[in-house]
Design a protein around this motif. Structure first.
Motif, mmCIF file in Angstrom:
data_model
loop_
_atom_site.group_PDB
_atom_site.id
_atom_site.type_symbol
_atom_site.label_atom_id
_atom_site.label_comp_id
_atom_site.label_asym_id
_atom_site.label_seq_id
_atom_site.Cartn_x
_atom_site.Cartn_y
_atom_site.Cartn_z
ATOM 1 N N PRO A 119 0.877 -1.163 0.059
ATOM 2 C CA PRO A 119 -0.114 0.055 0.078
ATOM 3 C C PRO A 119 1.026 1.115 0.094
ATOM 4 O O PRO A 119 0.337 2.399 -0.651
ATOM 5 C CB PRO A 119 -0.801 -0.289 1.280
ATOM 6 C CG PRO A 119 -0.669 -1.500 1.542
ATOM 7 C CD PRO A 119 0.446 -2.327 0.914
ATOM 8 N N GLU A 120 2.113 1.237 0.455
ATOM 9 C CA GLU A 120 3.081 2.440 0.870
ATOM 10 C C GLU A 120 3.949 2.386 -0.230
ATOM 11 O O GLU A 120 5.013 2.948 -0.146
ATOM 12 C CB GLU A 120 3.317 2.698 1.994
ATOM 13 C CG GLU A 120 2.065 2.829 3.175
ATOM 14 C CD GLU A 120 1.402 4.286 2.612
ATOM 15 O OE1 GLU A 120 1.949 5.181 2.100
ATOM 16 O OE2 GLU A 120 0.017 4.165 2.966
ATOM 17 N N THR A 121 4.169 1.436 -0.967
ATOM 18 C CA THR A 121 5.419 1.112 -1.620
ATOM 19 C C THR A 121 4.972 0.577 -3.191
ATOM 20 O O THR A 121 4.542 -0.488 -3.377
ATOM 21 C CB THR A 121 6.125 -0.036 -0.967
ATOM 22 O OG1 THR A 121 6.545 0.300 0.275
ATOM 23 C CG2 THR A 121 7.297 -0.606 -1.750
ATOM 24 N N GLY A 122 5.205 1.241 -4.162
ATOM 25 C CA GLY A 122 4.918 1.076 -5.395
ATOM 26 C C GLY A 122 6.180 1.371 -6.378
ATOM 27 O O GLY A 122 7.244 0.582 -6.527
ATOM 28 N N SER A 123 6.315 2.621 -6.710
ATOM 29 C CA SER A 123 7.469 3.036 -7.560
ATOM 30 C C SER A 123 8.893 3.001 -6.599
ATOM 31 O O SER A 123 9.615 2.594 -7.064
ATOM 32 C CB SER A 123 7.320 4.670 -7.505
ATOM 33 O OG SER A 123 6.183 4.710 -8.530
#
Ligand SMILES: Cc1cc2nc3c(=O)[nH]c(=O)nc-3n(C[C@H](O)[C@H](O)[C@H](O)COP(=O)(O)OP(=O)(O)OC[C@H]3O[C@@H](n4cnc5c(N)ncnc54)[C@H](O)[C@@H]3O)c2cc1C
Length: 376
Positions: A127-131
């Motif tokens: 949820p807080e970690t994509g790119s």
């Protein structure tokens, strides 16, 4: 087997098995139908040897160049046997798994994947970690009996169908960033894993949230070295951004050809048709080079961001063209063909997000290939 012989023999086999390989549903079918059909096709293809060519013998393959796999995927897409999405997951996950898994684990796990008995998923995003993948928080704690994993992943494609997951976990301190990540190969039926499918805007439960609650994972399921999972991620993402997209291009070429015979006379702008066609061709030319680099055993690296930008741009150009040329069908038609164009148009918006967004690819191209400033 060389490519020319492979193509000739595969094409013969496909001609002879057209009926057994054809999907039994209209349009795109439901997700469940597509996944079941993919397993059926892989089983037939594995029994005949096709799914095994291009994979190393040590994992149940028949050897030969990975280029053979590219042609197999292309032939299956061109002939409308399967769609690229779940099919391509094998090209995303298996090469890295084979490189980093203990040899006996790879030898045990790859055959069921190629045979269609299993799907695997990719547990990277949170949820807080994509790119910013290096900020991931899903934690693996080392105990006397193995790892215990607690945390959450999101946007995990096909998680509800997957038997295994290539999972990135935090094993260092929260500040350790890319230096404190460990990659694990996790059985999805392990107690403590909960999969909650998410509905996409095109109406398919294609990806999921995945929750890990004190999930036991044996040390023998570690991919690569402890705290060195960044190397696993950097090996895998180039496949996701390049070689796995070869089939997608074949499928888009097929859809563009279909559009040209379906769209009412005068509804398409010739310049836009030419633009979409040349974008597909540009990707194909570029991707061919990448396929041969992979076949030569070269690391694929940041150059694959170019492939990803080209394919995403081409996909959106083809589907924008469809939305213009078939606008009333795409917006309001309720027959399977219209439903299919509508779904594909909506899904094409994701092309500049999955596998790393278009902005991130351009950052990589600018900073790592063109030397235009530092990574922050
Ligand atoms: C169809 C689909 C399937 C997917 N399947 C999987 C899967 O199977 N497994 C998995 O792990 N993940 C999967 N993903 C997740 C995908 O990898 C992420 O969505 C993607 O990496 C972007 O991360 P984010 O959604 O958190 O967006 P964010 O990282 O929050 O980005 C939001 C916006 O900010 C921009 N941005 C962020 N950082 C920068 C920067 N430094 N410079 C410029 N712009 C920036 C982005 O380009 C984007 O426009 C999937 C996504 C989609 C759409």
């Amino acid at each position: 087997m060389d490519l020319t012989t492979f193509r000739a023999q595969l094409d013969d086999w496909l001609d002879q098995h057209t009926r057994e390989l054809a999907p039994g549903y209209a349009g795109t079918g439901t997700l469940d139908e597509r996944i079941a059909h993919l397993a059926h096709v892989k089983r037939l293809g594995y029994a005949a040897g096709w799914m095994r060519w291009g994979w190393p013998e040590r994992v149940g393959g028949l050897g030969g160049s990975p280029i053979l796999r590219a042609y197999l995927g292309e032939a299956l897409m061109t002939r409308e046997v399967v769609e690229p999405d779940a099919y391509s997951m094998t090209e995303v996950l298996a090469p890295t798994m084979i490189t980093f898994a203990p040899p006996s684990l790879a030898a045990e796990m790859v055959p069921p994947l190629l045979r269609g008995d299993e799907l695997w998923c990719q547990g990277f995003s949170e949820p807080e970690t994509g790119s910013n993948l290096a900020s991931l928080a899903c934690r693996a704690v080392s105990t006397d009996t193995g790892w215990r994993v607690t945390g959450q992943k999101v946007w995990t494609s096909y998680a509800q169908f997957a038997a295994r997951c290539v999972l990135l976990t935090r094993t260092g301190s929260a500040e350790s960033a890319h230096r404190g990540i460990t990659a694990l190969f996790v059985d999805m039926d392990t107690p403590g894993i909960t999969v909650r499918p998410l509905r996409t805007m095109h109406g398919s439960d294609e990806f999921s949230e995945v929750f890990f609650d004190d999930v036991p994972v044996p040390f023998a399921r570690t991919l690569g070295e402890v705290d060195q999972g960044w190397a696993v991620a950097m090996d895998l993402l180039p496949y996701e951004r390049s070689t796995s997209l070869w089939h997608r291009c074949a499928y888009l070429q097929r859809r563009l050809a279909r559009l040209l015979v379906t769209a009412p006379a005068g509804s398409l702008n010739a310049l836009e048709v030419g633009e979409a066609a040349q974008l597909l061709l540009a990707f194909r030319a570029r991707s061919r080079l990448t396929q041969y680099r992979m076949a030569a055993g070269e690391p694929l690296g940041p150059e694959t961001s170019i492939d990803k930008v080209l394919l995403a741009t081409a996909e959106q150009a083809v589907m924008d063209l469809a939305a213009t040329g078939l606008s009333s069908d795409v917006v309001a038609g309720d027959d399977p063909a219209s439903e299919r164009w509508r779904t594909e148009f909506l899904y094409s918006r994701a092309a500049t997000i999955y596998g790393g967004t278009a902005e991130i690819q351009r950052n990589i191209i600018a900073r790592r290939l063109l030397d235009l400033g530092e990574d922050r």
